[in-house]
Scaffold this active site. Structure first.
Site, PDB file in Angstrom:
ATOM      1  N   SER A   1      15.396 -17.610 -55.719  1.00  0.00           N
ATOM      2  CA  SER A   1      15.474 -16.268 -56.317  1.00  0.00           C
ATOM      3  C   SER A   1      15.920 -15.236 -55.294  1.00  0.00           C
ATOM      4  O   SER A   1      16.708 -14.341 -55.606  1.00  0.00           O
ATOM      5  CB  SER A   1      14.120 -15.868 -56.905  1.00  0.00           C
ATOM      6  OG  SER A   1      13.828 -16.656 -58.028  1.00  0.00           O
TER       7      SER A   1
ATOM      8  N   LEU B   1       7.329 -26.119 -55.675  1.00  0.00           N
ATOM      9  CA  LEU B   1       8.005 -25.351 -56.724  1.00  0.00           C
ATOM     10  C   LEU B   1       7.934 -23.858 -56.457  1.00  0.00           C
ATOM     11  O   LEU B   1       8.925 -23.143 -56.618  1.00  0.00           O
ATOM     12  CB  LEU B   1       7.401 -25.671 -58.090  1.00  0.00           C
ATOM     13  CG  LEU B   1       7.991 -26.917 -58.743  1.00  0.00           C
ATOM     14  CD1 LEU B   1       7.071 -27.487 -59.783  1.00  0.00           C
ATOM     15  CD2 LEU B   1       9.341 -26.577 -59.330  1.00  0.00           C
TER      16      LEU B   1
ATOM     17  N   GLY C   1      10.177 -23.036 -53.456  1.00  0.00           N
ATOM     18  CA  GLY C   1      11.573 -23.286 -53.826  1.00  0.00           C
ATOM     19  C   GLY C   1      12.112 -22.232 -54.768  1.00  0.00           C
ATOM     20  O   GLY C   1      13.242 -21.753 -54.618  1.00  0.00           O
ATOM     21  N   GLU C   2      11.287 -21.839 -55.741  1.00  0.00           N
ATOM     22  CA  GLU C   2      11.702 -20.791 -56.667  1.00  0.00           C
ATOM     23  C   GLU C   2      11.866 -19.460 -55.940  1.00  0.00           C
ATOM     24  O   GLU C   2      12.806 -18.710 -56.195  1.00  0.00           O
ATOM     25  CB  GLU C   2      10.712 -20.643 -57.817  1.00  0.00           C
ATOM     26  CG  GLU C   2      11.168 -19.611 -58.831  1.00  0.00           C
ATOM     27  CD  GLU C   2      10.296 -19.562 -60.067  1.00  0.00           C
ATOM     28  OE1 GLU C   2      10.717 -18.874 -61.019  1.00  0.00           O
ATOM     29  OE2 GLU C   2       9.215 -20.169 -60.090  1.00  0.00           O
ATOM     30  N   ALA C   3      10.964 -19.173 -55.017  1.00  0.00           N
ATOM     31  CA  ALA C   3      11.071 -17.920 -54.260  1.00  0.00           C
ATOM     32  C   ALA C   3      12.367 -17.881 -53.455  1.00  0.00           C
ATOM     33  O   ALA C   3      13.112 -16.897 -53.528  1.00  0.00           O
ATOM     34  CB  ALA C   3       9.863 -17.761 -53.329  1.00  0.00           C
TER      35      ALA C   3
END
Length: 138
Positions: free
Chosen positions: A64, A56, A59-61
């Site tokens: 973004s 997570l 993946g979020e990095a």
């Protein structure tokens, strides 16, 4: 981490402290696609599997970063407002690849699909992230 106010210069990815600790490496960065890799070693949970939280976080990095690159073409920046993930398969070793591609590139919101795959191309995790585009502060 963002270009100067008023600039539409394409933003270049800068790793944060967590990204560096996780061993993230940038492979490709553009409005159309952001690709990174991360070793499983050092990012495992107590049962020896890639930690879901690590998936997570990376993946979020990557999602973004993709949103901020798009936002930079509009003279804006991006902040995450929603992320969800589905874990499909586990892995214990090797290098994972994280690829973010746009689903929607708007002037207010972006949505990206982020695929995490193992070294043989099997899908480990799928994320969807939505970012809000904001004017940069002076």
């Amino acid at each position: 981490m963002t270009p100067e106010t008023g600039s539409t210069e394409l933003w270049k990815i800068t790793l944060g402290e967590l990204d560096e600790k996780m061993g993230v490496k940038i492979v490709e960065e553009s409005v159309d696609r952001v690709v990174a890799t991360m070793p499983v070693e050092g990012n495992r949970q107590s049962f020896g599997l890639l930690h879901g939280g690590a998936s997570l976080a990376v993946g979020e990095a990557v999602g973004s970063w993709a949103a901020v690159i798009h936002a930079s073409t509009l003279g804006k920046t991006a902040v995450g407002v929603d992320v969800s993930a589905t874990h499909h398969k586990s892995t214990r070793e090797g290098l994972i690849t994280i690829t973010a591609t746009p689903i929607h590139l708007g002037g207010t919101l972006t949505t990206h699909e982020v695929l995490i795959t193992n070294e043989t191309g099997q899908r480990i995790c799928t994320l969807r992230i939505t970012n809000l585009l904001l004017d940069r502060k002076a």
